[in-house]
Design a protein around this motif. Structure first.
Motif, PDB file in Angstrom:
ATOM      1  N   LEU A   8       0.830  -1.191   0.000  1.00 33.55           N
ATOM      2  CA  LEU A   8       0.000   0.000   0.000  1.00 33.55           C
ATOM      3  C   LEU A   8       0.871   1.250   0.000  1.00 33.55           C
ATOM      4  O   LEU A   8       0.617   2.207  -0.740  1.00 33.55           O
ATOM      5  CB  LEU A   8      -0.912  -0.001   1.227  1.00 33.55           C
ATOM      6  CG  LEU A   8      -1.850   1.192   1.300  1.00 33.55           C
ATOM      7  CD1 LEU A   8      -2.764   1.189   0.080  1.00 33.55           C
ATOM      8  CD2 LEU A   8      -2.670   1.144   2.571  1.00 33.55           C
ATOM      9  N   ARG A  12       0.817   3.968  -2.849  1.00 36.30           N
ATOM     10  CA  ARG A  12       0.601   5.390  -2.603  1.00 36.30           C
ATOM     11  C   ARG A  12       1.696   6.214  -3.250  1.00 36.30           C
ATOM     12  O   ARG A  12       1.458   7.250  -3.853  1.00 36.30           O
ATOM     13  CB  ARG A  12       0.576   5.650  -1.106  1.00 36.30           C
ATOM     14  CG  ARG A  12      -0.800   5.426  -0.530  1.00 36.30           C
ATOM     15  CD  ARG A  12      -0.782   5.804   0.928  1.00 36.30           C
ATOM     16  NE  ARG A  12      -2.034   5.391   1.531  1.00 36.30           N
ATOM     17  CZ  ARG A  12      -2.175   5.118   2.812  1.00 36.30           C
ATOM     18  NH1 ARG A  12      -1.137   5.205   3.621  1.00 36.30           N
ATOM     19  NH2 ARG A  12      -3.331   4.769   3.295  1.00 36.30           N
ATOM     20  N   ARG A  17      -2.661   8.973  -3.243  1.00 38.67           N
ATOM     21  CA  ARG A  17      -4.038   8.797  -2.804  1.00 38.67           C
ATOM     22  C   ARG A  17      -4.634  10.183  -2.718  1.00 38.67           C
ATOM     23  O   ARG A  17      -3.974  11.131  -2.320  1.00 38.67           O
ATOM     24  CB  ARG A  17      -4.027   8.125  -1.434  1.00 38.67           C
ATOM     25  CG  ARG A  17      -5.404   7.816  -0.930  1.00 38.67           C
ATOM     26  CD  ARG A  17      -5.328   6.845   0.239  1.00 38.67           C
ATOM     27  NE  ARG A  17      -6.575   6.928   0.946  1.00 38.67           N
ATOM     28  CZ  ARG A  17      -6.676   7.366   2.184  1.00 38.67           C
ATOM     29  NH1 ARG A  17      -5.605   7.757   2.848  1.00 38.67           N
ATOM     30  NH2 ARG A  17      -7.835   7.423   2.760  1.00 38.67           N
ATOM     31  N   ARG A 241      -5.205  -7.693  -0.315  1.00 37.84           N
ATOM     32  CA  ARG A 241      -3.783  -7.352  -0.179  1.00 37.84           C
ATOM     33  C   ARG A 241      -2.973  -7.921  -1.324  1.00 37.84           C
ATOM     34  O   ARG A 241      -2.069  -7.254  -1.850  1.00 37.84           O
ATOM     35  CB  ARG A 241      -3.236  -7.908   1.141  1.00 37.84           C
ATOM     36  CG  ARG A 241      -3.749  -7.156   2.334  1.00 37.84           C
ATOM     37  CD  ARG A 241      -3.724  -8.005   3.576  1.00 37.84           C
ATOM     38  NE  ARG A 241      -4.324  -7.262   4.683  1.00 37.84           N
ATOM     39  CZ  ARG A 241      -3.626  -6.823   5.721  1.00 37.84           C
ATOM     40  NH1 ARG A 241      -2.325  -7.053   5.795  1.00 37.84           N
ATOM     41  NH2 ARG A 241      -4.220  -6.150   6.679  1.00 37.84           N
ATOM     42  N   ASN A 244      -3.467  -5.832  -4.272  1.00 36.80           N
ATOM     43  CA  ASN A 244      -2.629  -4.632  -4.188  1.00 36.80           C
ATOM     44  C   ASN A 244      -1.214  -4.926  -4.644  1.00 36.80           C
ATOM     45  O   ASN A 244      -0.600  -4.136  -5.366  1.00 36.80           O
ATOM     46  CB  ASN A 244      -2.597  -4.112  -2.746  1.00 36.80           C
ATOM     47  CG  ASN A 244      -3.784  -3.217  -2.448  1.00 36.80           C
ATOM     48  OD1 ASN A 244      -4.375  -2.657  -3.376  1.00 36.80           O
ATOM     49  ND2 ASN A 244      -4.130  -3.092  -1.176  1.00 36.80           N
ATOM     50  N   ASP A 303      -6.458   1.522  -3.526  1.00 36.90           N
ATOM     51  CA  ASP A 303      -6.255   0.450  -2.551  1.00 36.90           C
ATOM     52  C   ASP A 303      -7.418  -0.546  -2.602  1.00 36.90           C
ATOM     53  O   ASP A 303      -8.558  -0.207  -2.268  1.00 36.90           O
ATOM     54  CB  ASP A 303      -6.145   1.061  -1.152  1.00 36.90           C
ATOM     55  CG  ASP A 303      -5.900  -0.009  -0.100  1.00 36.90           C
ATOM     56  OD1 ASP A 303      -5.863  -1.205  -0.464  1.00 36.90           O
ATOM     57  OD2 ASP A 303      -5.744   0.356   1.076  1.00 36.90           O
TER      58      ASP A 303
END
Lengths: 359, 357
Positions: A8, A12, A17, A241, A244, A303
């Motif tokens: 994550l 980002r 984000r 996850r 991601n 995300d």
């Protein structure tokens, strides 16, 4: 540090984000509230007028509250046997398609991906068209040959695409998969065109499937589709996850400890299962699976842990509303409504939004 | 160059406000709107129970058009072979095809018909009846709302099998009819009449229709002409459409003294021009005359001039509504077709209708 947190952080760093994005939890609560409101509206409205008070009374009585019956049995039949299963099916199908769409977009790292991109749609359509041509009427769990063959056709075509496209040939694995999906889809589409040509007077039934529709919804069909869609969607959400990680590219994901081949196969299988079940009960409902994930990403960023659950809620809301519109306009195909209402809405949002994201 | 923009409201507010606005509109509609009310007020909109106990006698229309008493519950087998049980004398009948509506009216059950299709036009009284089929889509909810206690549907894909299954799953008896020939239409008249509790009227109607059919058959046989090859044109604006094999219109043209050119398949309704040229029709009947097709247009079509019918000018309009509707007026269609095939034919006079509307 967990895979998810690291990926994550990387995500980002890569796409950024949106600043001051509303909290996902708040959005989810708002979404669920809106969904509840939409459900009541969709159950209360139809071609026959049932007083709103009666509608609420019927629903409350159905869940066991001791309320006296002040309405006619026909009203109860309409609300409980016709509208409620239909609305719940719309929630399942809309939510499932949105999750599957988000998964495919993430897996293939392609913003144009939707649940149908790897041949599911053409496989299901060909299966349904063949079923229409076969004069066989047996029905099990309210599911006829059409539903069974479209379900099987969707899964079979994805399996074929995956087997053929896995090697990738001269291309990177994802490109190979997409191109294989396109080629297999074209082949199946030719078969579909041939079947439609042969269908003669049964053409209307095939068209109805291609455009999608929830008029056939019933409790039994819901009982078949709900476990597959809900189970598959939850399993995908649980893998957010991993998704991601995959979003960062295979190598990065592998460095993060993701077993790329295995996880990609599992996610593809889950998303295809959800799609096939949705298509079997509702036909090829377009647009929701493509657009709902994008709408959510525009608000909360890429995300997957936020995108997947919010997309499910939004997809459900959109399809319930679209189906309500389809019903009120005289049972026009719901796919027409999703596109006619959804496309301008999506365009407006694209133009009005400053926070960019990339897949 | 990087374009910079003034700060905007976050996209989230935009999204949420639109969704909320849409939903509030939806909820508002739920609270106030009552589309397509079937009764004078919401509380009376739902007319009668569909699945529950029978209506109390006071709620049912008091007089019946025919005094005969059929015995209910009545068990029938419909044209798809489904065993259907009708628990009580049906007072709220819904007809999902124009032909079955005509049958119901012809056997004296017209006053109990509460739902019809948007294609119904005969008898004229049907225009006042609630429409539950629009553009081919069956509104199951409306049928339940009408409190239907008997539904007559069309088979062979005329009404969607899904809708029929749904109605049956809700406990509403559905009789599915499909006639492949004139005898099948007569059987359907008797079947629908019996289901509606008008069996005697149905039998009387069929014997009258049978008498007329026999008289026309005798006149056609007496003329003794070799049956001409007849092409019945449903539409030719893009593809050429005519009748499939083994359908009632196929039988009608034979009985009217013609030799029909069909598509060669039971499910396909289009015929390639080449095949039509080889079949060489001696007579072309324009079922699409009501949509503006004229004999002159047909003769001017490229390739059509070699057909015998075009050379001899044997191109005649017919009333397709009559021909395409397998109901009690099927004999009128037979009469019209016989006269179109052989205009010199002398047919016996039409007897006065023996049943009240």
């Amino acid at each position: 540090m967990s895979i998810g947190a690291r990926s994550l952080a990387l995500a980002r760093a890569r796409v950024g984000r949106p600043a001051r994005a509303p909290s996902a939890g708040v959005l989810a609560l708002i979404g669920l509230g809106v969904l509840a409101c939409v459900i009541v509206a969709a159950v209360a409205v139809g071609s026959v007028a049932v007083a709103p008070g009666d509608t609420v009374g019927i629903l409350l009585r159905a869940i066991g509250l001791p309320i006296g019956r002040s309405w006619s049995p026909a009203a109860e039949t309409i609300v409980l046997e016709l509208r409620l299963p239909r609305v719940l099916t719309a929630i399942m199908v809309g939510g499932g398609l949105a999750v599957a769409g988000a998964a495919f977009q993430g897996l293939l790292r392609n913003p144009l991906a939707d649940p149908y991109v790897l041949g599911t749609a053409s496989g299901a359509a060909l299966g349904a068209a063949i079923a229409v041509l076969i004069p066989f009427r047996a029905v099990f769990l309210d599911l006829g040959l059409l539903h069974v063959l479209s379900f099987a056709g969707a899964l079979l075509s994805v399996a074929v695409v995956y087997r053929l496209g896995r090697g990738g040939g001269p291309f990177a694995p994802l490109t190979g998969l997409l191109l294989t999906g396109y080629a297999v889809g074209s082949l199946l589409a030719a078969g579909l065109a041939m079947t439609m040509f042969l269908a003669g007077s049964n053409l209307r039934q095939i068209f109805a499937f291609l455009l999608g529709g929830l008029e056939g919804a019933s409790w039994l069909r819901l009982a078949f589709a709900a476990p597959l869609i809900a189970g598959g969607s939850l399993a995908i959400v649980a893998r957010a996850r991993v998704l991601n990680g995959l979003l960062l590219g295979e190598e990065a994901a592998a460095h993060l400890g993701v077993d790329v081949r295995r996880e990609r196969a599992v996610l593809l299988a889950l998303a295809s299962l959800v799609t096939a079940a949705a298509v079997a009960v509702a036909g090829l409902v377009g647009f929701i699976g493509l657009v709902a994930p994008h709408l959510v990403r525009l608000v909360v960023g890429p995300d997957a842990r936020r995108v997947l659950p919010l997309a499910a809620i939004l997809g459900a809301i959109l399809l319930v509303l679209a189906d309500l519109g389809a019903r009120l306009l005289g049972e026009i195909p719901v796919g027409v409504v999703t596109a006619v209402v959804g496309a301008p809405f999506f365009l407006a949002l694209l133009r009005g939004t400053r926070s960019a994201y990339e897949l | 160059m990087i374009r910079t923009r003034a700060r905007r409201r976050p996209a989230g507010f935009f999204l949420i406000s639109i969704v909320v606005a849409v939903v509030l509109a939806g909820c508002g509609a739920g609270a106030t709107a009552q589309p397509a009310t079937v009764g004078p007020s919401p509380t009376t909109a739902i007319a009668a129970p569909a699945t529950g106990t029978p209506l109390p006698a006071s709620a049912a229309p008091s007089q019946s058009p025919s005094p005969q008493a059929a015995t209910y519950p009545l068990s029938l087998t419909d044209d798809e072979g489904t065993a259907v049980t009708i628990p009580t004398r049906p007072m709220r009948i819904v007809s999902l095809t124009p032909a079955t509506t005509e049958i119901l009216f012809a056997v004296g059950a017209g006053s109990r018909v509460k739902g019809v299709t948007d294609a119904d036009d005969y008898p004229p009284a049907v225009k006042q009846i609630t429409q539950v089929v629009k553009l081919g889509a069956v509104d199951v909810e409306k049928i339940v709302g009408l409190g239907a206690d008997l539904v007559i549907a069309g088979g062979n894909g005329f009404n969607s099998p899904d809708s029929i299954a749904k109605l049956r799953s809700l406990g509403i008896p559905v009789i599915v009819v499909y006639a492949a020939d004139v005898a099948g239409v007569f059987h359907d008249v008797e079947l629908v009449a019996e289901a509606a509790g008008q069996a005697a009227a149905g039998t009387a109607l069929v014997s009258s229709l049978q008498g007329q059919e026999d008289a026309i058959a005798a006149a056609v046989a007496a003329a003794g002409a070799r049956p001409p090859r007849v092409f019945y044109e449903l539409d030719a604006t893009k593809q050429i459409y005519t009748f499939a094999d083994g359908i009632v219109q196929d039988d009608l043209i034979r009985k009217a003294g013609g030799d029909p050119i069909t598509t060669g398949s039971a499910t396909v309704f289009s015929i390639p021009l080449e095949k039509l040229l080889v079949a060489d029709p001696e007579l072309i009947l324009l079922g699409d005359a009501a949509y503006g097709t004229t004999p002159a247009q047909v003769a001017a079509r490229p390739g059509w001039s070699v057909m015998t019918a075009v050379k001899t000018g044997a191109i005649r309009p017919v009333d397709d509504t009559l021909v395409s509707r397998p109901g009690p007026r099927i004999i009128e269609a037979l009469r019209a077709l016989a006269l179109a095939i052989d205009p010199a034919l002398t047919l016996p006079a039409v007897p006065a209708p023996s049943t009240a509307p």
